[in-house]
Scaffold this active site. Sequence first.
Site, PDB file in Angstrom:
ATOM      1  N   ASP A  48      37.425  30.684  44.570  1.00 12.26           N
ATOM      2  CA  ASP A  48      38.087  31.959  44.862  1.00 12.26           C
ATOM      3  C   ASP A  48      39.181  32.112  43.820  1.00 12.26           C
ATOM      4  OD1 ASP A  48      39.733  34.083  46.256  1.00 12.26           O
ATOM      5  OD2 ASP A  48      38.341  33.670  47.892  1.00 12.26           O
ATOM      6  N   ILE A  49      39.774  33.284  43.741  1.00 12.69           N
ATOM      7  CA  ILE A  49      40.878  33.485  42.793  1.00 12.69           C
ATOM      8  C   ILE A  49      42.172  32.868  43.336  1.00 12.69           C
ATOM      9  CG2 ILE A  49      41.678  35.757  43.631  1.00 12.69           C
ATOM     10  CD1 ILE A  49      41.644  36.549  40.546  1.00 12.69           C
ATOM     11  N   ARG A  50      42.145  32.513  44.619  1.00 14.35           N
ATOM     12  CA  ARG A  50      43.303  31.853  45.255  1.00 14.35           C
ATOM     13  C   ARG A  50      42.770  30.679  46.084  1.00 14.35           C
ATOM     14  NH1 ARG A  50      43.845  36.459  50.046  1.00 14.35           N
ATOM     15  NH2 ARG A  50      41.735  36.087  50.739  1.00 14.35           N
ATOM     16  N   ASP A  81      38.458  33.325  38.422  1.00 14.51           N
ATOM     17  CA  ASP A  81      38.394  34.788  38.443  1.00 14.51           C
ATOM     18  C   ASP A  81      36.955  35.176  38.126  1.00 14.51           C
ATOM     19  OD1 ASP A  81      38.458  37.478  37.989  1.00 14.51           O
ATOM     20  OD2 ASP A  81      40.147  37.438  36.587  1.00 14.51           O
ATOM     21  N   TYR A 114      33.912  52.061  47.236  1.00 12.67           N
ATOM     22  CA  TYR A 114      33.208  50.815  47.583  1.00 12.67           C
ATOM     23  C   TYR A 114      31.695  51.051  47.676  1.00 12.67           C
ATOM     24  CZ  TYR A 114      31.982  46.845  50.707  1.00 12.67           C
ATOM     25  OH  TYR A 114      31.421  45.736  51.293  1.00 12.67           O
ATOM     26  N   LYS A 163      28.671  49.448  45.471  1.00 22.50           N
ATOM     27  CA  LYS A 163      27.585  48.653  46.066  1.00 22.50           C
ATOM     28  C   LYS A 163      26.221  49.277  45.733  1.00 22.50           C
ATOM     29  CE  LYS A 163      29.734  45.232  48.189  1.00 22.50           C
ATOM     30  NZ  LYS A 163      29.565  43.840  47.750  1.00 22.50           N
TER      31      LYS A 163
HETATM   32  N1  LIG Z   1      33.257  41.734  55.912  1.00 25.71           N
HETATM   33  C1  LIG Z   1      32.328  42.661  56.119  1.00 25.71           C
HETATM   34  O1  LIG Z   1      32.238  43.258  57.208  1.00 25.71           O
HETATM   35  C2  LIG Z   1      31.334  42.990  55.016  1.00 25.71           C
HETATM   36  C3  LIG Z   1      30.343  43.956  55.261  1.00 25.71           C
HETATM   37  C4  LIG Z   1      29.454  44.281  54.258  1.00 25.71           C
HETATM   38  C5  LIG Z   1      29.510  43.608  53.036  1.00 25.71           C
HETATM   39  N2  LIG Z   1      30.483  42.673  52.820  1.00 25.71           N
HETATM   40  C6  LIG Z   1      30.531  42.011  51.503  1.00 25.71           C
HETATM   41  O2  LIG Z   1      30.588  40.593  51.677  1.00 25.71           O
HETATM   42  C7  LIG Z   1      31.388  40.018  50.647  1.00 25.71           C
HETATM   43  C8  LIG Z   1      32.489  39.179  51.269  1.00 25.71           C
HETATM   44  O3  LIG Z   1      33.301  40.014  52.096  1.00 25.71           O
HETATM   45  P1  LIG Z   1      34.545  39.441  52.896  1.00 25.71           P
HETATM   46  O4  LIG Z   1      34.668  40.193  54.160  1.00 25.71           O
HETATM   47  O5  LIG Z   1      34.482  37.959  52.933  1.00 25.71           O
HETATM   48  O6  LIG Z   1      35.722  39.910  51.930  1.00 25.71           O
HETATM   49  P2  LIG Z   1      37.188  39.302  51.815  1.00 25.71           P
HETATM   50  O7  LIG Z   1      38.056  40.373  51.250  1.00 25.71           O
HETATM   51  O8  LIG Z   1      37.579  38.632  53.083  1.00 25.71           O
HETATM   52  O9  LIG Z   1      36.955  38.169  50.723  1.00 25.71           O
HETATM   53  C9  LIG Z   1      36.767  38.469  49.378  1.00 25.71           C
HETATM   54  C10 LIG Z   1      37.314  37.300  48.581  1.00 25.71           C
HETATM   55  O10 LIG Z   1      37.209  37.609  47.193  1.00 25.71           O
HETATM   56  C11 LIG Z   1      38.316  36.999  46.549  1.00 25.71           C
HETATM   57  N3  LIG Z   1      38.531  37.609  45.237  1.00 25.71           N
HETATM   58  C12 LIG Z   1      39.152  38.775  44.954  1.00 25.71           C
HETATM   59  N4  LIG Z   1      39.164  38.978  43.634  1.00 25.71           N
HETATM   60  C13 LIG Z   1      38.546  37.925  43.067  1.00 25.71           C
HETATM   61  C14 LIG Z   1      38.253  37.557  41.730  1.00 25.71           C
HETATM   62  N5  LIG Z   1      38.583  38.327  40.678  1.00 25.71           N
HETATM   63  N6  LIG Z   1      37.606  36.391  41.504  1.00 25.71           N
HETATM   64  C15 LIG Z   1      37.262  35.578  42.542  1.00 25.71           C
HETATM   65  N7  LIG Z   1      37.509  35.883  43.827  1.00 25.71           N
HETATM   66  C16 LIG Z   1      38.142  37.038  44.092  1.00 25.71           C
HETATM   67  C17 LIG Z   1      39.472  37.234  47.519  1.00 25.71           C
HETATM   68  O11 LIG Z   1      40.529  36.335  47.257  1.00 25.71           O
HETATM   69  C18 LIG Z   1      38.796  37.011  48.871  1.00 25.71           C
HETATM   70  O12 LIG Z   1      38.927  35.674  49.306  1.00 25.71           O
HETATM   71  C19 LIG Z   1      31.891  41.196  49.799  1.00 25.71           C
HETATM   72  O13 LIG Z   1      31.036  41.371  48.703  1.00 25.71           O
HETATM   73  C20 LIG Z   1      31.772  42.378  50.726  1.00 25.71           C
HETATM   74  O14 LIG Z   1      31.604  43.571  50.007  1.00 25.71           O
HETATM   75  C21 LIG Z   1      31.388  42.343  53.794  1.00 25.71           C
END
Ligand SMILES: NC(=O)c1ccc[n+]([C@@H]2O[C@H](COP(=O)([O-])OP(=O)(O)OC[C@H]3O[C@@H](n4cnc5c(N)ncnc54)[C@H](O)[C@@H]3O)[C@@H](O)[C@H]2O)c1
Length: 293
Positions: A16-18, A34, A124, A128
């Site tokens: 992750d980035i963090r 990243d 978004y 997608k």
């Molecule tokens: N949560 C939902 O309900 C849902 C529904 C449909 C699709 N999705 C998709 O599933 C995936 C995960 O979603 P989520 O809910 O876990 O999102 P989230 O926001 O909880 O997690 C996303 C993660 O990406 C990391 N991130 C941000 N920028 C970054 C970078 N430059 N490099 C590396 N990491 C980076 C963030 O730190 C975070 O931990 C996403 O692609 C989202 O579009 C989620």
Amino acid sequence: MTLRQKHGNDQVVASDIREGNDSLMESGPFEILDATDYDALEEVIAYYDISEVYLMAAMLSATAEKFPMRAWNLNMNSLFNVLNLGKEKKIDTIFWPSSIAVFGPNTPKEDTPQNTIMEPSTVYGISKQSGERWCEYYFNKFDVDVRSIRYPGLISWKTMPGGGTTDYAVEIYHKALAQGEYTCFLKEETALPMMYMDDAIRATLQLMEANEENIKIRSSYNLAGMSFTPGEMTKSIQNELPNFKTNYEPDFRQAIADSWPSSINDSNAQQDWGWKAAFDLEKTTKEMLGNLK
Ligand SMILES: NC(=O)c1ccc[n+]([C@@H]2O[C@H](COP(=O)([O-])OP(=O)(O)OC[C@H]3O[C@@H](n4cnc5c(N)ncnc54)[C@H](O)[C@@H]3O)[C@@H](O)[C@H]2O)c1
């Protein structure tokens, strides 16, 4: 964590980035990375000899409306980086999640089919849908084995929601236990497709383990779990916590929710790789409240 349980802790590099939570950081290799930095990504993949990438990094629907260009850059460039690593044959298989946000106001709302009018109206959703087109293109032109699911709103007790339009369906359980009351940012009668995290993980692994010839869709598969409104979710919580109350104060996320389907037809996923959801609203509420307690 499920991949680590399945393949062995040292076989799965989390990133992750963090920093992640303690269990993720301590149970196996973790790299701060990243996903928009191609060289850094390529280096980690070479170092660990990685063959399969699950690209989860993205900016979600509600946050993306506030930072459109940042969302577009993150959501598209991270995907291009991973697709290009597939094209260069530096990795074998890719999972990339799409979303019900690929649909838009002109899409049939009920039982939304796999192939239909899309026309997403959010930053978004546009990212997608573009991503889906690129996945299919890289499969057709460069034989990249990329697999994808259009996740509905995901419900989990292990992580807090990340800035999406379905966040209420997680927040509500936390507030129900902590305060006995929740103020919902969507209207009482807004139905959206949702899924419990255990089902989402099972679907993802099922798709990734399916034989290549069974994957007939290389854009992204519709996937259905359950469909409910904030009002119905409130009632299901009241079955467990009779004094729980929800107030309704819709904000900008209402317009996003109104542009999305209320229920999804996932017959292609059922036929092609045997998908069947196991969690309904009642079971989800019992699991969420039980675990959060
Ligand atoms: N949560 C939902 O309900 C849902 C529904 C449909 C699709 N999705 C998709 O599933 C995936 C995960 O979603 P989520 O809910 O876990 O999102 P989230 O926001 O909880 O997690 C996303 C993660 O990406 C990391 N991130 C941000 N920028 C970054 C970078 N430059 N490099 C590396 N990491 C980076 C963030 O730190 C975070 O931990 C996403 O692609 C989202 O579009 C989620």
